[in-house]
Scaffold this active site. Structure first.
Site, PDB file in Angstrom:
ATOM      1  N   ASP A 123       0.802  -1.225   0.000  1.00 63.80           N
ATOM      2  CA  ASP A 123       0.000   0.000   0.000  1.00 63.80           C
ATOM      3  C   ASP A 123       0.836   1.277   0.000  1.00 63.80           C
ATOM      4  O   ASP A 123       0.418   2.303   0.525  1.00 63.80           O
ATOM      5  CB  ASP A 123      -0.917  -0.013   1.224  1.00 63.80           C
ATOM      6  N   GLU A 151      -0.666  -9.122  -1.276  1.00 66.85           N
ATOM      7  CA  GLU A 151      -1.151  -8.634   0.015  1.00 66.85           C
ATOM      8  C   GLU A 151      -2.358  -7.719  -0.203  1.00 66.85           C
ATOM      9  O   GLU A 151      -2.437  -6.587   0.281  1.00 66.85           O
ATOM     10  CB  GLU A 151      -0.067  -7.889   0.800  1.00 66.85           C
ATOM     11  N   GLU A 164      -1.950   5.017   3.597  1.00 67.70           N
ATOM     12  CA  GLU A 164      -1.934   3.644   3.069  1.00 67.70           C
ATOM     13  C   GLU A 164      -3.334   3.082   2.814  1.00 67.70           C
ATOM     14  O   GLU A 164      -3.539   2.334   1.861  1.00 67.70           O
ATOM     15  CB  GLU A 164      -1.162   2.716   4.024  1.00 67.70           C
ATOM     16  N   HIS A 184       7.025   4.005  13.490  1.00 61.91           N
ATOM     17  CA  HIS A 184       7.254   4.834  12.307  1.00 61.91           C
ATOM     18  C   HIS A 184       6.006   5.433  11.688  1.00 61.91           C
ATOM     19  O   HIS A 184       6.081   6.247  10.787  1.00 61.91           O
ATOM     20  CB  HIS A 184       8.011   4.042  11.234  1.00 61.91           C
ATOM     21  N   ARG A 186       3.083   7.526  10.303  1.00 59.69           N
ATOM     22  CA  ARG A 186       2.900   8.979  10.206  1.00 59.69           C
ATOM     23  C   ARG A 186       1.770   9.466  11.106  1.00 59.69           C
ATOM     24  O   ARG A 186       1.856  10.507  11.726  1.00 59.69           O
ATOM     25  CB  ARG A 186       2.536   9.381   8.768  1.00 59.69           C
ATOM     26  N   HIS A 241      13.678   4.693  13.084  1.00 51.74           N
ATOM     27  CA  HIS A 241      13.321   4.937  11.684  1.00 51.74           C
ATOM     28  C   HIS A 241      13.925   6.259  11.226  1.00 51.74           C
ATOM     29  O   HIS A 241      14.150   7.162  12.043  1.00 51.74           O
ATOM     30  CB  HIS A 241      11.787   4.975  11.562  1.00 51.74           C
TER      31      HIS A 241
HETATM   32  N1  UDP Z   1      12.806  -4.368   9.485  1.00 56.46           N
HETATM   33  C1  UDP Z   1      14.172  -4.368   9.193  1.00 56.46           C
HETATM   34  N2  UDP Z   1      14.973  -3.573   9.969  1.00 56.46           N
HETATM   35  C2  UDP Z   1      14.508  -2.781  10.970  1.00 56.46           C
HETATM   36  C3  UDP Z   1      13.111  -2.782  11.241  1.00 56.46           C
HETATM   37  C4  UDP Z   1      12.290  -3.590  10.468  1.00 56.46           C
HETATM   38  O1  UDP Z   1      14.625  -5.070   8.289  1.00 56.46           O
HETATM   39  O2  UDP Z   1      15.297  -2.081  11.614  1.00 56.46           O
HETATM   40  C5  UDP Z   1      11.918  -5.190   8.624  1.00 56.46           C
HETATM   41  C6  UDP Z   1      10.975  -6.107   9.373  1.00 56.46           C
HETATM   42  O3  UDP Z   1      11.529  -7.402   9.495  1.00 56.46           O
HETATM   43  C7  UDP Z   1       9.736  -6.109   8.483  1.00 56.46           C
HETATM   44  C8  UDP Z   1       9.774  -4.795   7.760  1.00 56.46           C
HETATM   45  O4  UDP Z   1      11.090  -4.288   7.927  1.00 56.46           O
HETATM   46  O5  UDP Z   1       9.787  -7.148   7.515  1.00 56.46           O
HETATM   47  C9  UDP Z   1       8.758  -3.844   8.331  1.00 56.46           C
HETATM   48  O6  UDP Z   1       8.948  -2.595   7.811  1.00 56.46           O
HETATM   49  P1  UDP Z   1       8.201  -1.309   8.371  1.00 56.46           P
HETATM   50  O7  UDP Z   1       7.824  -1.529   9.801  1.00 56.46           O
HETATM   51  O8  UDP Z   1       9.087  -0.152   8.064  1.00 56.46           O
HETATM   52  O9  UDP Z   1       6.946  -1.184   7.417  1.00 56.46           O
HETATM   53  P2  UDP Z   1       5.456  -1.752   7.495  1.00 56.46           P
HETATM   54  O10 UDP Z   1       5.535  -3.234   7.593  1.00 56.46           O
HETATM   55  O11 UDP Z   1       4.770  -1.109   8.650  1.00 56.46           O
HETATM   56  O12 UDP Z   1       4.858  -1.317   6.192  1.00 56.46           O
END
Ligand code: UDP
Length: 375
Positions: free
Chosen positions: A94, A116, A130, A209, A211, A241
């Site tokens: 998203d 997804e 998103e 992280h 917003r 982040h």
């Molecule tokens: N992740 C990573 N390093 C970090 C924090 C998270 O590789 O320092 C990975 C985590 O394993 C997951 C993904 O990043 O697969 C999640 O990303 P994020 O939380 O930024 O985005 P969201 O999933 O909320 O879209």
């Protein structure tokens, strides 16, 4: 068969890495567009998954707002779709990149496959933007690969025909399996600060992280983490982040807090390693809600709503919003005693075969679905 996979951010690369591998193994002629929406956060990921990017996006994305990014990426993807025939364009999740690439696909009459698909909170403001992006991608897509029954039901309610929806699980689990298979039991972390984390403390992993949390909600969560650090038996580890608005608040509240370690964003294998060591996780991340059950982790979700209700119904997650008291009590409950309280139940988000199922559907379905694709 020619497929263009488009992604931009860290989570998209993680979730599409195994899909790229599965498509290549299925004999597909694969091109990969990376918008570079995330650059620093994506460090090491492309190599880790063996992804060969064939088309890079613009370098100036960082200076643009969300609408600017959207229009730039949309134009870049459209150019690729005009230059070569593609049977499918594949997008995930998203993000601005996924929404822009799906729009370019729809406008260019190249069928879009959404990985997804079907996640919904029902609230356009949360997560923002998103929830809007997902609905837009849903409208633009021909095939919808959902992770769970709930995702499929959400799409059916919106009028998507059932023969365009395939429930395949979430590819993030495939990525985890791949990571574990490629990390030895005596894994040495890439980041020396991770390697140096003391082993004698109860590790509470935190990531923040979103917003829509910036401001008072984020500050409440940070206060709770600071209080938990004072307990002395726990170590709060927070990879910070790169969003400057998040960073400034995290440093203000936690830079000098006892038993809190602020780290740079971790490379994916290091993060997987910490998940395997954690007692619990405090997070607003979507992907981590899906990953945690594979480790038996019970987590606290610092959001008011989740588009992944399965994490809660399967007993792996509790929605705590930005309620400091609930976060403190929740972490103390999950770290009481001498052993982590692992939950032994299947991960509701998948079992590690989602990518091969997506590749199989995409490669078989093309000829059968030609009539409605042309409509
Ligand atoms: N992740 C990573 N390093 C970090 C924090 C998270 O590789 O320092 C990975 C985590 O394993 C997951 C993904 O990043 O697969 C999640 O990303 P994020 O939380 O930024 O985005 P969201 O999933 O909320 O879209």
């Amino acid at each position: 068969m020619h497929v263009l996979v488009a992604f931009g951010t860290r989570p998209e690369i993680i979730k599409l890495g195994p899909v790229c591998t599965a498509l290549a193994q299925a004999g597909v002629d694969l091109d990969v567009f990376w918008s570079e929406q995330h650059v620093e956060l994506a460090a090491g990921l492309l190599d880790f998954f063996g992804i060969r990017v064939t088309h890079n996006g613009s370098q100036i994305l960082g200076e643009l707002g969300l609408a600017g990014k959207f229009s730039l990426i949309c134009g870049q993807v459209e150019k690729l779709l005009r230059a070569k025939h593609y049977d499918w364009i594949v997008v995930q999740g998203d993000t601005a990149t996924a929404a822009a690439a799906a729009t370019a696909g729809f406008m260019s009459r190249v069928p879009v496959a959404h990985v997804e698909a079907g996640l919904r909170t029902g609230d356009l403001q949360s997560p923002w933007p998103e929830e809007f992006n997902r609905r837009l991608i849903g409208r633009a897509s021909t095939l919808h690969f959902t992770a769970t029954l709930q995702g499929s039901e959400n799409l059916l309610r919106e009028g998507v025909p059932s023969d365009r929806i395939f429930m395949v699980g979430n590819t993030v689990i495939d990525a985890l399996f791949y990571a574990r298979a490629n990390m030895s039991c005596d894994y040495t972390p890439i980041d020396p600060e991770v390697a140096a984390l003391p082993a004698d403390r109860k590790l509470v992993l935190a990531t923040l992280h979103r917003r829509e949390s910036i401001g008072a909600p984020l500050r409440n969560v940070l206060r709770a983490l600071r209080t938990l650090g004072q307990d002395g038996d726990k170590l709060i580890v927070l990879p910070v982040h790169l969003n400057p608005q998040v960073r400034v608040e995290v440093l203000r509240y936690l830079e000098h807090a006892p038993n809190v370690r602020l780290l740079a964003p971790l490379q994916y294998p290091d993060f997987v390693y910490l998940l395997s060591r954690a007692w619990t996780v405090v997070t607003d991340s979507g992907g981590i809600q899906e990953e945690a059950p594979t480790f038996g982790l019970q987590i606290l979700i610092t959001r008011e709503t989740t588009e992944r209700p399965e994490v809660v119904s399967a007993g792996f997650g509790t929605l705590v919003g930005s309620n400091s008291k609930a976060i403190i009590e929740g972490v103390r409950r999950l770290t009481a005693g001498n052993e982590p309280q692992y939950r032994k139940a299947p991960n509701p988000f998948g079992s590690g075969d989602s990518s091969t199922r997506i590749a199989a559907h995409l490669t078989c379905v093309t000829s059968q679905t030609r009539p409605f694709l042309a409509a």
